[in-house]
Design a protein around this motif. Structure first.
Motif, PDB file in Angstrom:
ATOM      1  N   LEU A  43     -50.357-105.013  -6.946  1.00  0.00           N
ATOM      2  CA  LEU A  43     -49.275-104.191  -7.470  1.00  0.00           C
ATOM      3  C   LEU A  43     -47.943-104.552  -6.820  1.00  0.00           C
ATOM      4  N   LEU A  44     -46.882-104.249  -7.551  1.00  0.00           N
ATOM      5  CA  LEU A  44     -45.512-104.375  -7.050  1.00  0.00           C
ATOM      6  C   LEU A  44     -44.980-102.973  -6.806  1.00  0.00           C
ATOM      7  N   ILE A  45     -44.413-102.744  -5.617  1.00  0.00           N
ATOM      8  CA  ILE A  45     -43.917-101.423  -5.247  1.00  0.00           C
ATOM      9  C   ILE A  45     -42.393-101.445  -5.218  1.00  0.00           C
ATOM     10  N   HIS A  46     -41.787-100.575  -6.014  1.00  0.00           N
ATOM     11  CA  HIS A  46     -40.338-100.448  -6.088  1.00  0.00           C
ATOM     12  C   HIS A  46     -39.919 -99.093  -5.522  1.00  0.00           C
ATOM     13  N   THR A  47     -38.680 -99.027  -5.050  1.00  0.00           N
ATOM     14  CA  THR A  47     -38.122 -97.748  -4.603  1.00  0.00           C
ATOM     15  C   THR A  47     -37.155 -97.173  -5.629  1.00  0.00           C
ATOM     16  N   GLN A  48     -36.804 -97.958  -6.639  1.00  0.00           N
ATOM     17  CA  GLN A  48     -35.907 -97.497  -7.706  1.00  0.00           C
ATOM     18  C   GLN A  48     -36.698 -97.328  -8.996  1.00  0.00           C
ATOM     19  N   CYS A  49     -36.481 -96.214  -9.689  1.00  0.00           N
ATOM     20  CA  CYS A  49     -37.255 -95.932 -10.894  1.00  0.00           C
ATOM     21  C   CYS A  49     -36.980 -96.917 -12.023  1.00  0.00           C
TER      22      CYS A  49
ATOM     23  N   GLY B 263     -54.964 -91.314  -6.291  1.00  0.00           N
ATOM     24  CA  GLY B 263     -54.076 -92.204  -5.560  1.00  0.00           C
ATOM     25  C   GLY B 263     -54.798 -93.438  -5.056  1.00  0.00           C
ATOM     26  N   CYS B 264     -54.225 -94.074  -4.034  1.00  0.00           N
ATOM     27  CA  CYS B 264     -54.810 -95.308  -3.497  1.00  0.00           C
ATOM     28  C   CYS B 264     -54.246 -95.566  -2.107  1.00  0.00           C
ATOM     29  N   TYR B 265     -54.899 -96.495  -1.406  1.00  0.00           N
ATOM     30  CA  TYR B 265     -54.340 -96.992  -0.148  1.00  0.00           C
ATOM     31  C   TYR B 265     -53.932 -98.439  -0.359  1.00  0.00           C
ATOM     32  N   CYS B 266     -52.681 -98.769   0.010  1.00  0.00           N
ATOM     33  CA  CYS B 266     -52.127-100.101  -0.228  1.00  0.00           C
ATOM     34  C   CYS B 266     -51.858-100.819   1.086  1.00  0.00           C
ATOM     35  N   PHE B 267     -52.259-102.057   1.146  1.00  0.00           N
ATOM     36  CA  PHE B 267     -51.985-102.890   2.309  1.00  0.00           C
ATOM     37  C   PHE B 267     -50.530-103.349   2.287  1.00  0.00           C
ATOM     38  N   LEU B 268     -49.807-103.087   3.390  1.00  0.00           N
ATOM     39  CA  LEU B 268     -48.404-103.479   3.520  1.00  0.00           C
ATOM     40  C   LEU B 268     -48.095-103.754   4.988  1.00  0.00           C
ATOM     41  N   PHE B 269     -47.439-104.878   5.280  1.00  0.00           N
ATOM     42  CA  PHE B 269     -47.017-105.143   6.656  1.00  0.00           C
ATOM     43  C   PHE B 269     -45.896-104.201   7.078  1.00  0.00           C
ATOM     44  N   ASP B 270     -45.039-103.831   6.119  1.00  0.00           N
ATOM     45  CA  ASP B 270     -43.921-102.920   6.401  1.00  0.00           C
ATOM     46  C   ASP B 270     -44.056-101.680   5.516  1.00  0.00           C
ATOM     47  N   PRO B 271     -44.889-100.728   5.928  1.00  0.00           N
ATOM     48  CA  PRO B 271     -45.121 -99.547   5.092  1.00  0.00           C
ATOM     49  C   PRO B 271     -43.890 -98.661   4.964  1.00  0.00           C
ATOM     50  N   TYR B 272     -43.881 -97.884   3.902  1.00  0.00           N
ATOM     51  CA  TYR B 272     -42.775 -96.968   3.632  1.00  0.00           C
ATOM     52  C   TYR B 272     -42.980 -95.655   4.390  1.00  0.00           C
ATOM     53  N   PRO B 273     -41.913 -94.899   4.642  1.00  0.00           N
ATOM     54  CA  PRO B 273     -42.040 -93.634   5.382  1.00  0.00           C
ATOM     55  C   PRO B 273     -42.708 -92.549   4.556  1.00  0.00           C
ATOM     56  N   VAL B 274     -43.425 -91.668   5.232  1.00  0.00           N
ATOM     57  CA  VAL B 274     -44.084 -90.547   4.578  1.00  0.00           C
ATOM     58  C   VAL B 274     -43.039 -89.658   3.896  1.00  0.00           C
ATOM     59  N   GLY B 275     -43.350 -89.240   2.671  1.00  0.00           N
ATOM     60  CA  GLY B 275     -42.453 -88.378   1.913  1.00  0.00           C
ATOM     61  C   GLY B 275     -41.623 -89.107   0.873  1.00  0.00           C
ATOM     62  N   GLN B 276     -41.520 -90.437   1.000  1.00  0.00           N
ATOM     63  CA  GLN B 276     -40.730 -91.201   0.030  1.00  0.00           C
ATOM     64  C   GLN B 276     -41.508 -91.373  -1.271  1.00  0.00           C
ATOM     65  N   ASN B 277     -40.789 -91.350  -2.400  1.00  0.00           N
ATOM     66  CA  ASN B 277     -41.381 -91.639  -3.698  1.00  0.00           C
ATOM     67  C   ASN B 277     -41.164 -93.104  -4.033  1.00  0.00           C
ATOM     68  N   ILE B 278     -42.202 -93.721  -4.586  1.00  0.00           N
ATOM     69  CA  ILE B 278     -42.110 -95.129  -4.977  1.00  0.00           C
ATOM     70  C   ILE B 278     -42.593 -95.268  -6.431  1.00  0.00           C
ATOM     71  N   TYR B 279     -42.425 -96.469  -6.983  1.00  0.00           N
ATOM     72  CA  TYR B 279     -42.804 -96.745  -8.368  1.00  0.00           C
ATOM     73  C   TYR B 279     -43.633 -98.016  -8.374  1.00  0.00           C
ATOM     74  N   ALA B 280     -44.910 -97.878  -8.750  1.00  0.00           N
ATOM     75  CA  ALA B 280     -45.862 -98.979  -8.640  1.00  0.00           C
ATOM     76  C   ALA B 280     -46.193 -99.558 -10.006  1.00  0.00           C
ATOM     77  N   VAL B 281     -46.159-100.892 -10.085  1.00  0.00           N
ATOM     78  CA  VAL B 281     -46.552-101.603 -11.301  1.00  0.00           C
ATOM     79  C   VAL B 281     -47.804-102.407 -10.969  1.00  0.00           C
ATOM     80  N   PHE B 282     -48.921-102.055 -11.599  1.00  0.00           N
ATOM     81  CA  PHE B 282     -50.200-102.710 -11.322  1.00  0.00           C
ATOM     82  C   PHE B 282     -50.366-103.954 -12.200  1.00  0.00           C
TER      83      PHE B 282
END
Length: 223
Positions: A132-138, A156-175
């Motif tokens: 998946l691609l994770i975006h911060t902009q809708c 939901g899911c658990y995603c592997f990321l070297f630089d994870p996002y902070p708790v509480g942030q909304n993201i937009y995922a394209v699988f």
């Protein structure tokens, strides 16, 4: 007030753990088995877990142990062990902690106080690896982070990321594997930074908004 679930089958010092949490201004529910812990977490929201190391090592079968590890990933967790020589509780915090504090007092007052209280979801997790691609902009105008799921559920899911996002942030995922390329909105509900806990770094995502077609496509991977 922080509400903590305690897992310990050791009656000799469970009262000491409970007393320490109450002195720190928290409330607690005491469980002696992993399955009892799971039931309590499903029934009412909690801010964190306190897990007795000896109970963790001895309690339940392999499936129970796996479930406990999942709970410890979802909730802020402190592992404890009774030091009978000095008559004190030894504490190891299993959370990001820049202060260096490792007491139950700090865990309740600072870690759990700032954590979101949550009820354990009933969705079963499946070990599935989707790209998946994770975006911060809708509108997907930002540069995405590339990721892969470690597990997947209906919620939901658990995603592997070297630089994870902070708790509480909304993201937009394209699988990548889904035919429907409309982004799925999700909330970051927990994170594991790189280099901590001897676990894969990344984020736990809670799906917020997705179509029936996307839900059906995702469900095809849950078997």
């Amino acid at each position: 007030m922080s509400r903590i679930a305690i897992l310990t089958a050791n009656e000799s010092y469970r009262d000491e753990i409970s007393r320490a949490i109450h002195l720190a201004g928290g409330e607690c529910d005491i469980c002696s088995t992993i399955r009892e812990l799971e039931e309590i977490l499903r029934l009412s929201p909690h801010h964190g877990l306190v897990v007795d190391v000896l109970t963790k090592l001895k309690a339940g079968d392999q499936e129970d142990q796996k479930r406990l590890l999942e709970f410890m990933e979802i909730y802020p967790t402190a592992q404890v062990k009774w030091d009978s020589h000095n008559q004190i509780i030894r504490t190891i915090l299993m959370v990001h902690n820049e202060s260096g504090e490792d007491s139950l007092d700090y865990f309740v007052k600072d870690i759990c106080k700032n954590a979101k209280h949550r009820t354990l979801r009933s969705n079963r997790r499946f070990d599935r690896h989707l790209n998946l691609l994770i975006h911060t902009q809708c509108d997907l105008s930002d540069k995405p982070s590339r990721s892969t799921t470690i597990n997947l559920s209906r919620g939901g899911c658990y995603c592997f990321l070297f630089d994870p996002y902070p708790v509480g942030q909304n993201i937009y995922a394209v699988f990548n594997e889904l035919q429907t390329k409309q982004p799925i909105e999700a909330e970051i509900i927990w994170e594991i930074p790189w280099g901590e806990k001897m676990k894969l770094p990344g984020n736990g995502l809670k799906f917020i908004n997705f179509t029936e077609d996307q839900e059906q496509e995702l469900s095809n991977y849950m078997f």
